[in-house]
Design a protein around this motif. Structure first.
Motif, mmCIF file in Angstrom:
data_model
loop_
_atom_site.group_PDB
_atom_site.id
_atom_site.type_symbol
_atom_site.label_atom_id
_atom_site.label_comp_id
_atom_site.label_asym_id
_atom_site.label_seq_id
_atom_site.Cartn_x
_atom_site.Cartn_y
_atom_site.Cartn_z
ATOM 1 N N LEU A 54 -1.535 -4.783 -5.711
ATOM 2 C CA LEU A 54 -2.061 -4.587 -4.202
ATOM 3 C C LEU A 54 -3.414 -4.979 -3.958
ATOM 4 O O LEU A 54 -3.850 -5.436 -2.567
ATOM 5 N N LYS A 55 -4.577 -5.024 -5.077
ATOM 6 C CA LYS A 55 -5.829 -5.851 -4.600
ATOM 7 C C LYS A 55 -5.638 -7.266 -4.096
ATOM 8 O O LYS A 55 -6.197 -7.522 -2.981
ATOM 9 N N THR B 162 1.019 -1.174 -0.025
ATOM 10 C CA THR B 162 0.028 -0.085 0.158
ATOM 11 C C THR B 162 0.804 1.153 0.125
ATOM 12 O O THR B 162 0.690 2.213 -0.803
ATOM 13 N N LEU B 163 1.916 1.353 0.891
ATOM 14 C CA LEU B 163 2.921 2.308 0.720
ATOM 15 C C LEU B 163 3.490 2.631 -0.287
ATOM 16 O O LEU B 163 3.725 3.772 -1.006
ATOM 17 N N VAL C 273 1.051 7.167 0.309
ATOM 18 C CA VAL C 273 0.140 7.784 1.411
ATOM 19 C C VAL C 273 1.277 7.987 2.608
ATOM 20 O O VAL C 273 2.167 7.270 2.780
ATOM 21 N N ARG C 274 1.090 9.065 3.262
ATOM 22 C CA ARG C 274 1.457 8.985 4.664
ATOM 23 C C ARG C 274 1.174 7.972 5.784
ATOM 24 O O ARG C 274 -0.018 7.350 5.540
ATOM 25 N N ILE C 275 1.811 7.779 6.781
ATOM 26 C CA ILE C 275 1.730 6.697 7.592
ATOM 27 C C ILE C 275 0.319 6.885 8.120
ATOM 28 O O ILE C 275 -0.402 6.305 8.523
ATOM 29 N N GLY C 276 0.107 8.062 8.590
ATOM 30 C CA GLY C 276 -1.169 8.582 9.407
ATOM 31 C C GLY C 276 -2.401 8.090 8.465
ATOM 32 O O GLY C 276 -3.456 7.653 8.936
ATOM 33 N N TYR D 182 10.040 6.601 -2.199
ATOM 34 C CA TYR D 182 10.362 5.772 -3.557
ATOM 35 C C TYR D 182 9.276 5.946 -4.291
ATOM 36 O O TYR D 182 9.711 5.767 -5.491
ATOM 37 N N PHE D 183 8.008 5.928 -3.999
ATOM 38 C CA PHE D 183 6.828 6.064 -4.967
ATOM 39 C C PHE D 183 7.035 7.342 -5.679
ATOM 40 O O PHE D 183 7.080 7.322 -6.902
ATOM 41 N N THR D 184 7.276 8.295 -5.098
ATOM 42 C CA THR D 184 7.555 9.715 -5.519
ATOM 43 C C THR D 184 9.013 9.797 -6.813
ATOM 44 O O THR D 184 8.517 10.311 -7.909
ATOM 45 N N ASP D 185 9.650 9.331 -6.323
ATOM 46 C CA ASP D 185 11.010 9.269 -7.029
ATOM 47 C C ASP D 185 11.016 8.499 -8.342
ATOM 48 O O ASP D 185 11.208 9.005 -9.388
#
Length: 449
Positions: free
Chosen positions: A276-277, A185-186, A191-194, A359-362
């Motif tokens: 992910l699903k 998911t991350l 997404v942020r942890i919160g 990691y996702f963003t980069d």
């Protein structure tokens, strides 16, 4: 015994003050009072502990060099402290670094970490001066203003560069469906942890590949009498992330233990790919069922604690750290076991949960990272929840401009073409599963895009 106990009441009262109120109680417990305020304000426990350890190091330093109380210092003490952090060979307290003997630890700080420590002092003395009025000026702020421009190199730290094959190897090493579902998911959403901890079942719509809800997921929803939120009801294979709210906010009868930092006024809808699903379905089929203290129809959490003695409790920051870092039993979690995380190491040297957002963003940016696929910068900003999507073209805020330069405001409403399609056509795959749950193909992107 606190170092404040080394001073008489007269000495503490004689320390610099600009208030007519009796400040003895605050001054004698200045650090504790500051930390208690942070905790009552809902700051994350590890953040508060880090701030206290930095302040205790400064307290020990000024006592060591000058037998001074923290309320007796001036900017020269902070300048000396900065020089100590830069050139010293050990800590005076057990506040970080690698052990070099009883009672001390080696100092090996980056400029970023040293700047963070001094910024904590600025925050602390702002509190004593402005909130409590027990010191007349902020010595840390005075010292920081006096440093040359090149005192701190605050360029982004060189975090570990992880190739796709190594990330797949890490994913293959995970032992439980919970671990796979959380990390994927991350990795897939940034997404942020919160935000991850606040996801509810009603925020997730897992489809059957033909435009309907997956029968396994429908059974889970029916078991808990959960009705999907309108944002995802007609969007199979998507996750809704709540808009910004603070810790302590009540949602669907539950007071949330952590807040959301998402900056979209309406929240965000993020696509879910087949990998992910599959991870989410696998996890939901194996987790502990809820007990009666969760009322039917309320916001049942998506991610729950792995060891809960029969009660379904929402996953927390503490349980995330315990599950993936150093576990309560003393054993290493998967990140530590894989060699990516070490308790007490500098932030830039560790791979922990927030790393996966980077990691996702980069890797999704054009000509960045280690992955060939990419998404428009505005789409990345939308999925990450960085800015309000109503921001206008020409805004000085880079990400706002990126989003509006990607599509016009009205175009963002066409989620399937302008969010789902570019996402699904480019999101990386790790090959965690030999076979994944079916997913509908994304809408074709018009040629004029």
């Amino acid at each position: 015994m606190s170092l404040s106990d080394q001073f008489t009441e007269e000495e503490i009262l004689d320390a610099d003050t600009d208030t007519s109120a009796d400040p003895l109680d605050i001054k004698s417990k200045a650090i504790k009072t500051f930390i208690d305020e942070k905790e009552s304000g809902g700051r994350q426990r590890r953040f508060v502990e880090t701030q206290e350890s930095r302040l205790r190091e400064f307290e020990a330093f000024v006592y060591w060099i000058d037998q001074a109380h923290v309320c007796m210092v001036d900017d020269s003490h902070v300048v000396e402290f900065n020089d100590w952090l830069k050139h010293g060979d050990r800590y005076l307290t057990m506040t970080g670094g690698r052990s070099s003997g009883s009672g001390t630890k080696e100092i090996n700080l980056s400029d970023v970490t040293r700047h963070e420590i001094l910024t904590t002092l600025v925050d602390f003395y702002n509190y004593l001066a402005n909130s409590k009025g027990v010191v007349s000026e902020n010595p840390a702020a005075l010292a920081m203003r006096g440093f040359p421009d090149d005192e701190f190199d605050l360029s982004p730290p060189d975090r570990p560069r992880i190739e796709m094959d190594e990330m797949k190897e890490f994913l293959d090493s995970l032992d439980t469906p919970l671990q796979r579902a959380v990390i994927l998911t991350l990795l897939k959403t940034g997404v942020r942890i919160g935000e991850l901890l606040n996801i509810d079942l009603r925020c997730v719509h897992l489809g059957d590949g033909e435009g309907n809800t997956h029968p396994v997921y429908q059974d889970i929803l029916d078991t808990y009498d959960v009705r999907l939120k309108s944002e995802v009801r007609n969007k199979p294979d998507s996750i809704f992330i709540y808009k910004k709210f603070n810790k302590g906010t009540e949602i669907e009868g539950e007071v949330r233990g952590c807040g959301n930092k998402r900056k979209d006024d309406d929240g965000s809808v993020i696509p879910v790919d087949d990998e992910l699903k599959t991870a989410l379905l696998e996890y939901l089929l194996t987790r502990n069922p809820p007990l009666t203290h969760y009322k039917r129809g309320t916001a049942i959490p998506l991610f729950t604690k792995p060891y809960n003695h029969g009660a379904l409790d929402r996953l927390t920051y503490h349980s995330i750290h315990s599950e993936f870092g150093t576990q309560s039993s003393g054993e290493d979690g998967p990140l530590a076991e894989f060699g990516w995380y070490e308790q007490g190491a500098d932030t830039e040297d560790n791979v922990f949960m927030h790393y996966f957002r980077h990691y996702f963003t980069d890797n999704m940016k054009h000509n960045h990272g280690v992955y060939r696929g990419w998404m428009p910068t505005g789409v990345i900003a939308y999925i990450r929840g960085d800015v309000d999507k109503s921001a206008t073209v020409g805004s000085e805020r880079r990400d706002s401009t990126a989003r509006e330069n990607t599509y016009s405001h009205s175009d963002w409403r066409n989620w399937k073409i302008n969010v789902e399609a570019p996402y699904l056509n480019n999101i990386y795959k790790f090959g965690v599963y030999n076979q994944t749950a079916p997913r509908q193909a994304p809408e074709p992107i018009p040629n004029n895009r």
